[in-house]
Design a protein around this motif. Structure first.
Motif, PDB file in Angstrom:
ATOM      1  N   ASP A 144      -7.561  -4.427   4.680  1.00 22.34           N
ATOM      2  CA  ASP A 144      -7.860  -5.472   3.700  1.00 22.34           C
ATOM      3  C   ASP A 144      -8.372  -6.731   4.388  1.00 22.34           C
ATOM      4  OD1 ASP A 144      -6.592  -3.710   1.923  1.00 22.34           O
ATOM      5  OD2 ASP A 144      -5.848  -5.371   0.712  1.00 22.34           O
ATOM      6  N   MET A 156       0.834  -1.198   0.000  1.00 21.48           N
ATOM      7  CA  MET A 156       0.000   0.000   0.000  1.00 21.48           C
ATOM      8  C   MET A 156       0.875   1.256   0.000  1.00 21.48           C
ATOM      9  SD  MET A 156      -2.240  -0.985   3.394  1.00 21.48           S
ATOM     10  CE  MET A 156      -3.440   0.301   3.130  1.00 21.48           C
ATOM     11  N   ARG A 204      -6.870   4.154  -6.025  1.00 22.67           N
ATOM     12  CA  ARG A 204      -7.519   4.167  -4.728  1.00 22.67           C
ATOM     13  C   ARG A 204      -8.372   5.423  -4.577  1.00 22.67           C
ATOM     14  NH1 ARG A 204      -3.843   3.271   0.607  1.00 22.67           N
ATOM     15  NH2 ARG A 204      -5.260   4.189   2.118  1.00 22.67           N
TER      16      ARG A 204
HETATM   17  C1  7RM Z   1       0.429  -0.497  -4.259  1.00 21.16           C
HETATM   18  C2  7RM Z   1      -0.977   0.050  -4.093  1.00 21.16           C
HETATM   19  C3  7RM Z   1      -3.536  -0.263  -1.543  1.00 21.16           C
HETATM   20  C4  7RM Z   1      -4.622  -1.314  -1.629  1.00 21.16           C
HETATM   21  C5  7RM Z   1      -4.473  -2.434  -0.647  1.00 21.16           C
HETATM   22  C6  7RM Z   1      -5.231  -3.553  -1.358  1.00 21.16           C
HETATM   23  C7  7RM Z   1      -4.928  -3.330  -2.817  1.00 21.16           C
HETATM   24  C8  7RM Z   1      -2.589  -3.759  -3.675  1.00 21.16           C
HETATM   25  C9  7RM Z   1      -2.657  -5.909  -4.054  1.00 21.16           C
HETATM   26  C10 7RM Z   1      -3.905  -5.518  -3.518  1.00 21.16           C
HETATM   27  C11 7RM Z   1      -4.661  -7.687  -3.602  1.00 21.16           C
HETATM   28  C12 7RM Z   1      -2.474  -7.299  -4.377  1.00 21.16           C
HETATM   29  N1  7RM Z   1      -1.142   1.015  -3.140  1.00 21.16           N
HETATM   30  N2  7RM Z   1      -3.826  -4.163  -3.306  1.00 21.16           N
HETATM   31  N3  7RM Z   1      -1.871  -4.791  -4.136  1.00 21.16           N
HETATM   32  N4  7RM Z   1      -4.905  -6.410  -3.296  1.00 21.16           N
HETATM   33  N5  7RM Z   1      -3.511  -8.145  -4.134  1.00 21.16           N
HETATM   34  N6  7RM Z   1      -1.340  -7.759  -4.917  1.00 21.16           N
HETATM   35  O1  7RM Z   1      -1.865  -0.363  -4.799  1.00 21.16           O
HETATM   36  O2  7RM Z   1      -2.366   2.518  -1.594  1.00 21.16           O
HETATM   37  O3  7RM Z   1      -2.990   2.532  -3.928  1.00 21.16           O
HETATM   38  O4  7RM Z   1      -3.659   0.700  -2.564  1.00 21.16           O
HETATM   39  O5  7RM Z   1      -4.564  -1.951  -2.912  1.00 21.16           O
HETATM   40  O6  7RM Z   1      -6.606  -3.410  -1.150  1.00 21.16           O
HETATM   41  O7  7RM Z   1      -5.035  -2.085   0.599  1.00 21.16           O
HETATM   42  S1  7RM Z   1      -2.546   1.775  -2.800  1.00 21.16           S
END
Ligand code: 7RM
Length: 651
Positions: A504, A419, A530
């Motif tokens: 999450d 994140m 996001r």
């Molecule tokens: C890097 C980024 C964060 C949110 C996080 C999750 C979702 C990100 C995955 C994922 C499932 C993954 N930063 N998330 N990577 N869910 N598998 N590999 O995205 O701050 O914009 O978002 O993204 O819900 O909480 S972010």
């Protein structure tokens, strides 16, 4: 919970039997080939991170590794270093100045090769220019730029003089930009006349002017000429990059900074309408992003790495700019969209630069699937050897297509969970070591400890679902929310005291694999971006004809979630297609095109509890067409039927 993601993850978990062990040939050449990194980190957690930190150049070596007084961490606190020096000077000093830092590809088809020596000179010139504009160590600089080499140079220039920067994604509106400038109290704004997108020109300078007009702290606006269109100009305040930066000396001393000096602020959506300024610092951040970049992507000197995110998001900060540059890697940087001039642009770029590692979001993969294999087959993608995914859960179907059609069946896939707040990848396979399962991000990175817990904070047994928490600090973690310590403690550390609450949902299967299931709060992920439901609601109710709005993320086969808005109009206003368009554009003006609602549903009333709270869960179920649960707490149960009938008709 985000139903689309949860459904996909659950379905994957129930049916996914396939396993992909690393190929022996991949493991034999990998940066890490066995469990020794995991074992080292478990045996001596601080020693492991200290060893990673020592791969950087320290002006003053650190004695202490970690000071942890939950929820406040300090990493390598008595050490000093400079991020720009680590990303640039040390490679040039080591005789690697002629290595390519970026193969830059402009959307219209122009290209630039930027070596480490070039990037150092550009960075130094920019740093000197910022000095001339009065920027000193500690002053904040806002950056609102297209994906051109001057963007990483501007970030590194700030890092060089110790001026924390905040990059605002060029797709955000003037209004969103002004809020961030104001909160950061930025002194200088760096922007461009415009940027290319889908063949058109984005009016960045005009947006920048509109934003600056609403703020009080900006003294100068530094403007890169990219598109050459006419732009409004404020004499005395505005300065052309090609006039000021280019006449500066290509040398500029890097400031030795304490490891905990603020490197940047990055604004991200939470559960309220006001974005949070996530604080990242210097030594721990660079340690975390360089180590994960090296091991997760198995980076070698001859790799050509392409992280296809935008630098305006954390993925771009960590894996286009700081991780790869700290490791002296050659990257590709692409300015535009995947469908310009045609839908094979990415594959053409990969073939042109012989890209070996590709890192992108599931939404992009699903879009390419939809466009069909023909666009892929036109190009030679045999240079690829490893693929990465980030931003949202990847459904097994997309995972398998990515592996077969893009990776030719020979590339391991790293599904990386992290994140904005975590700064670095935290849950991921190590590609030479971990057997993957399509749809699972697998295990925590060495040194990282995660758990899945129930409402009471108890670890759920294998096979169970719950909330993802992190059990100990990691070097690239956020140090706080800018100027809002209370929100920092409440958002991340109060639900399960002493543990970081990610927001999450997750499942852990019988073999301990982690399956991320999407957000459990009011944060949506639209194409991996996001956005909070409240942000969109507040943009909608700022329209004079809107009385109330409730926004939810609705399942979408390509974008993961899509914005679905229920809107109640003020009396005397009629719903119409024209008004629907007007409201959607009103949101674009308030936030940016990424927040444009896909569907607006006019509804005479919204379902509320007797105390007047909008029942978003019900609306989510209605929008996703799933059977409704308990409606007995509703003040007026007939509202649901009215809306549901209307939604059904809309489909
Ligand atoms: C890097 C980024 C964060 C949110 C996080 C999750 C979702 C990100 C995955 C994922 C499932 C993954 N930063 N998330 N990577 N869910 N598998 N590999 O995205 O701050 O914009 O978002 O993204 O819900 O909480 S972010």
């Amino acid at each position: 919970m985000a139903d689309s993601n949860a459904d996909r993850a659950l379905e994957a978990l129930a049916t996914e039997e396939r396993r992909f062990p690393p190929a022996a040939t991949f493991t034999a050449q990998a940066n890490t080939r066995d469990r020794s990194l995991y074992e080292h980190a478990e045996r001596d957690f601080e020693g492991f991170w200290a060893e990673q930190a020592r791969t950087l150049d320290w002006r003053k070596p650190f004695g202490k590794v970690l000071e942890w007084e939950a929820p406040y961490a300090k990493w390598f606190a008595d050490g000093e270093l400079n991020v720009a020096e680590n990303c640039l000077d040390r490679h040039v000093r080591a005789g690697r100045g002629a290595r390519v830092a970026y193969h830059w590809e402009g959307e219209p088809g122009d290209a630039r090769t930027v070596t480490y020596a070039d990037l150092l000179a550009l960075t130094n010139r920019c740093a000197n220019a910022l000095g001339e504009l009065g920027v000193r160590t500690g002053d904040r600089v806002a950056i609102y730029m297209p994906m051109i080499p001057e963007l990483p140079a501007a970030m590194l220039a700030c890092a060089r003089i110790g001026a924390p920067f905040t990059v605002v994604f060029a797709g955000f509106s003037a209004e969103a930009l002004s809020g961030r400038i104001e909160d950061a109290e930025a002194k200088v704004l760096i922007t461009a006349d415009g940027g290319y997108r889908k063949g058109g020109v984005v009016p960045l300078k005009k947006n920048a002017d509109d934003a600056v007009a609403r703020t009080t702290t900006i003294e100068h606006v530094l403007v890169v000429r990219r598109t050459t269109q006419e732009v409004p100009w404020t004499a005395g305040r505005d300065v052309w990059w090609h006039e000021l930066v280019e006449r500066q000396s290509p040398e500029c001393a890097a400031v030795s900074l304490p490891a905990e000096h603020m490197l940047y602020l990055l604004y991200t959506s939470g559960t309220t309408a006001k974005p949070k300024g996530i604080v990242h610092t210097t030594g721990g951040y660079l340690t975390g992003v360089s180590a994960t970049h090296r091991y997760v992507f198995d980076i070698k000197d001859d790799d050509v790495f392409w992280c296809a995110a935008d630098i305006g998001w954390v993925t771009g900060h960590s894996y286009i700019v700081f991780g790869p540059l700290a490791n002296g890697t050659t990257s590709v940087m692409y300015e535009g969209t995947p469908d310009f001039p045609d839908k094979d642009r990415w594959w053409q770029v990969i073939e042109k630069y012989r890209v070996t590692v590709l890192y992108c979001a599931p939404t992009a993969i699903r879009t390419f699937m939809k466009w069909g294999d023909g666009y892929v087959r036109k190009h030679d993608l045999r240079s690829l050897r490893l693929l990465g995914s980030v931003g949202e859960p990847i459904n097994p179907e997309a995972w398998l297509w990515y592996q077969e059609t893009i990776g030719g069946g020979r590339c391991p896939i790293v599904d990386t969970w992290w994140m904005t707040e975590t700064g670095m990848i935290l849950i991921t396979p190590l590609p030479g070591v971990v057997t993957t399962k399509p749809g699972s991000a697998t295990f925590p990175f060495p040194g990282v400890k995660a758990d899945v817990v129930d409402d009471a904070g108890r670890s759920v047994p294998p096979g169970g679902a719950g909330y993802l928490v992190l059990e100990r600090p990691w070097p690239a973690m956020l140090r706080g929310i800018y100027k809002d310590d209370r929100r920092y403690r409440e958002t991340y550390w109060s639900r399960f005291p002493g543990r970081y609450f990610a927001g999450d949902g997750a499942k852990r299967d019988a073999e301990g694999y982690l399956w991320l299931m999407g957000r459990v709060d009011d944060v949506m992920k639209i194409s991996g971006h996001r956005i909070s439901t409240t942000e969109v609601e507040s943009a909608l109710v700022s329209h004079p004809k809107v009385a109330e709005a409730a926004v939810i993320g609705r399942e979408d086969p390509v974008t993961g979630q899509a914005i679905f808005a229920f809107v109640t109009l003020r009396s005397g206003n009629e719903s119409s297609d024209a008004l629907s368009v007007e409201l959607r554009e009103h949101v674009v003006k308030g936030i940016g095109a990424i927040a444009r609602p896909k569907t607006i549903m006019f509804s005479p009333d919204l379902p509320k509890t007797r105390s007047g709270k909008i029942m978003r869960r019900l609306l989510r179920d209605i929008a996703n067409g799933v059977p409704l649960g308990d409606t007995t707490t509703l003040a007026d149960a007939s509202v649901v039927e009215t809306i549901r009938t209307a939604t059904g008709a809309e489909d």
